[in-house]
Design an enzyme around this catalytic site. Structure first.
Site, short mmCIF file in Angstrom:
data_model
loop_
_atom_site.label_atom_id
_atom_site.label_comp_id
_atom_site.label_asym_id
_atom_site.label_seq_id
_atom_site.Cartn_x
_atom_site.Cartn_y
_atom_site.Cartn_z
N ASP A 273 0.86 -1.17 0.00
CA ASP A 273 0.00 0.00 0.00
C ASP A 273 0.91 1.23 0.00
O ASP A 273 2.13 1.15 0.12
CB ASP A 273 -0.92 -0.02 1.24
CG ASP A 273 -2.18 0.81 1.01
OD1 ASP A 273 -3.21 0.50 1.64
OD2 ASP A 273 -2.14 1.76 0.19
N GLU A 478 -10.66 6.24 5.06
CA GLU A 478 -9.57 5.75 5.90
C GLU A 478 -9.65 6.28 7.33
O GLU A 478 -10.73 6.37 7.90
CB GLU A 478 -8.24 6.03 5.20
CG GLU A 478 -8.25 5.39 3.80
CD GLU A 478 -6.90 5.29 3.15
OE1 GLU A 478 -6.79 5.56 1.95
OE2 GLU A 478 -5.93 4.92 3.86
O1 LIG Z 1 -4.79 4.97 -3.44
C1 LIG Z 1 -3.86 3.91 -3.35
C2 LIG Z 1 -4.05 3.15 -2.02
C3 LIG Z 1 -5.41 2.44 -1.95
O2 LIG Z 1 -5.50 1.47 -3.01
C4 LIG Z 1 -5.53 1.72 -0.59
O3 LIG Z 1 -6.75 0.97 -0.49
C5 LIG Z 1 -5.50 2.70 0.56
O4 LIG Z 1 -5.20 2.04 1.75
C6 LIG Z 1 -4.57 3.84 0.30
N1 LIG Z 1 -4.27 4.79 1.16
C7 LIG Z 1 -3.47 5.68 0.52
C8 LIG Z 1 -2.94 6.86 1.15
C9 LIG Z 1 -2.88 6.90 2.55
C10 LIG Z 1 -2.39 8.02 3.19
C11 LIG Z 1 -1.94 9.12 2.45
C12 LIG Z 1 -2.01 9.09 1.04
C13 LIG Z 1 -2.50 7.95 0.39
C14 LIG Z 1 -3.24 5.24 -0.77
N2 LIG Z 1 -3.94 4.09 -0.88
#
Ligand SMILES: OC[C@@H]1[C@@H](O)[C@H](O)[C@@H](O)c2nc(-c3ccccc3)cn21
Length: 589
Positions: A273, A478
């Site tokens: 991730d 998130e």
């Molecule tokens: O978008 C790409 C992936 C996505 O597929 C995942 O399910 C998810 O957990 C995720 N969090 C971030 C992310 C988290 C914190 C800051 C910036 C980006 C990036 N991503």
């Protein structure tokens, strides 16, 4: 000069063997590197042999960018990749988790919790097919979906991305993979990645494993569970996904009994991730070289870096030179990545064109989304004693009031991962609000009055046949969505009290999960869970006014109070307001 790996008539294993035999370490490590589009360019692709690019949530080439702008961007990067010595095409990934949701004018389907309520795997497969077409409309070949989390605590900010608290429902819904990637041919070996071709995309089962089981639903936290619990609750959907040929699996940020999944051994290719390996250490990034070592040696094949790719490449290169990361591990990772790229025909069709551009947001897909909305609605209450039914509502009435924060807000009904990473309020894209849907459903002679949050004098001085109150949660994604109180957005409770104490009302909840509603149930005639319906709000009116019946069943337990959480079907002390599987039925009139 003839090269076996360029020959589509050669068996895939032969092509992989030939190609990997030609690759330098730099070219191999390049394949294991995924960078964000903001730091990508044709030159960077060529210089570092980058294997993959992604759009993070909300990362678009321009606001409201058309398919042709998307296709030009993707092709520009691809030409860079193709200009390398071996011309290995790159694969572009995006979170198309409820339609191609970063893209303006895309069809946004109900989020997974609503799809779980439909209990209709065939519908979900059709949604996968439509989503693949809308992703290909933008020239993109890979989506970070489906999320097959089994959310065990609705306080988790990503619970709406989970189809159900019951793993058997989640397992059923992995049929979306067959829609996204294509049905597996009978002669295809089970468990090996399969992507049919140009109108399909590579999928990604995520987040491996136990993301939905963290302590108190705290995002990215620790999932404390014994082997039996892991294998009976969180793991089963991965078996179904792999058997259905899922091309990739994304590792979870969360930990399993204290061990970071990004550093946990024991799977198409496995992708990290975002900054996932950085978070192996606390604080994140404290020892990046160790993060790279631990992540790659734990079996991560591709790292979603996403920005500091030179650090990643340099660190991994030196780890290999020092023998800390074995070349066999590198070759294993690159083989898995190449297998997906060969299987999906990326070498034969590396460049996109505009032949799918008209798929984006097309009528048939919106009608499919509308069908999904209808089937996702769960009727929780219908009428008060002596049990006269309140729904379906009449299309002819003297005067109808529509109220509530979520009645006329497309952004609210789409939820997170909609145009922006965390979604947003208002007219975020093209679609139909619940208010507009109601207006177009009732008889022409029936006046519909909208007031977002009417006060008592308004109610006193106006005469309505009945009211529809639409309230719920604001969009979130998130960790921002983690909640300990699970209350509906103010002034929702006041709107319910003010409107429903003055006139008979049906309350429609737009939320990513069960929310506190128990105190207000006596005030209302009827209660409908609409989850996060997406752009096609018409589906809500279709059912409220009886053109279609209520068929949805709760995919999650609806608690009485958050003090009861976590509480899931099968628990010994199970005392829900509405149990898992509950849903009143009304046959269509
Ligand atoms: O978008 C790409 C992936 C996505 O597929 C995942 O399910 C998810 O957990 C995720 N969090 C971030 C992310 C988290 C914190 C800051 C910036 C980006 C990036 N991503």
């Amino acid at each position: 000069e003839y090269m076996k790996y360029k020959d589509p008539k050669q068996p895939i294993n032969t092509r992989i063997k030939d190609l990997i035999g030609r690759m330098t370490l730099a070219e191999k490590i390049g394949q294991m590197t995924q960078i964000e589009r903001q730091v990508a360019s044709a030159d960077v692709m060529k210089k570092y042999f980058i294997g993959s690019i992604l759009s993070g949530g909300g990362s678009v080439p321009a606001p409201q960018a058309s398919p042709s702008i998307w296709v030009s961007m993707v092709n520009e990067f691809q030409k860079g990749a193709l200009s390398t010595r071996l011309g290995i095409p790159m694969i572009y990934g995006i979170d198309a988790v409820h339609g191609n949701n970063n893209v303006y004018n895309a069809t946004l389907f109900p989020h997974n919790v609503g799809l779980g309520a439909t209990r209709d795997p065939d519908l979900i497969k059709r949604i996968g097919e439509a989503t693949a077409l809308e992703v290909r409309a933008t020239g993109i070949q890979y989506t970070f979906a489906p999320c097959i989390a089994v959310c065990r605590d609705p306080r988790w900010g990503r619970c709406y991305e989970s189809y159900s608290e019951d793993h058997t429902v989640v397992q059923q819904m992995t049929d979306i993979i067959l829609g996204l990637q294509g049905e597996i041919p009978v002669n295809h070996t089970k468990g090996v990645p399969y992507v049919a071709g140009k109108d399909k995309v590579a999928a990604c089962a995520k987040h491996f494993v136990g993301d939905g089981g963290t302590h108190n639903g705290i995002n990215e936290n620790n999932t404390i569970i014994d082997e039996h619990g892991l294998l009976s609750i969180h793991m089963p959907p991965y078996y179904d996904s792999i058997i259905k040929g899922v091309a990739t699996i994304m590792v979870s940020y969360s930990s399993l009994n204290g061990v970071k999944m990004h550093a946990n051994h024991d799977l198409g290719f496995v992708i990290s991730d975002w900054l996932g390996i950085d978070r192996i250490t606390s604080p994140p990034g404290e020892n990046y070289t160790y993060s790279v070592q631990a992540g790659i040696n734990a079996g991560i094949d591709m790292v979603m870096v996403p920005y500091n790719y030179t650090d990643y490449i340099d660190d991994l290169t030196s780890l290999v030179h020092k023998g800390i990361v074995n070349m066999n591990r590198i070759d294993d990772a690159v083989r898995r990545i190449l297998r997906v790229k060969f299987t999906m025909g990326l070498f034969e069709n590396p460049l996109a064109d505009l032949s799918f551009a008209d798929q984006l947001g097309k009528k048939e897909h919106r009608e499919l989304a509308r069908e999904a909305v209808r089937k996702s609605l769960v009727l929780l209450k219908n009428g008060n004693p002596p049990n006269q039914q309140f729904l379906p509502l009449p299309k002819k009435a003297r005067r109808i009031l529509v109220a509530g924060s979520h009645a006329s807000n497309l952004g609210y009904q789409c939820g997170g991962w909609s145009i922006q990473w965390m979604g947003s309020s208002g007219d975020i894209t093209t679609g139909t609000t619940i208010l507009d849907a109601i207006k177009s459903t009732v008889a022409d002679s029936t006046p519909v009055v909208y007031s977002e949050n009417p006060d008592e004098s308004f109610m006193k001085h106006n005469d309505f046949s009945f009211a529809i109150v639409v309230v719920g949660e604001p969009p979130y994604s998130e960790t921002v969505g983690d909640s300990t109180d699970l209350t509906i957005l103010d002034p929702g409770p006041d709107t319910i009290r003010t409107v429903c104490s003055a006139v008979k009302c049906v309350v429609v909840i737009v939320s990513g999960r069960p929310v506190v509603i128990e105190p207000y149930v006596p005030l209302m005639e009827a209660l409908v869970a609409a989850w996060l319906p997406g752009t096609e709000g018409q589906g809500v009116a279709d059912v409220l006014f009886g053109d279609y019946g209520f068929t949805g069943k709760l995919p999650r337990t609806w608690f009485k109070s958050v003090d009861q959480l976590p509480m899931n079907v099968g628990d010994p002390h199970y005392d829900p307001l509405y149990p898992f599987g509950f849903g009143l039925a009304i046959n269509s009139s």
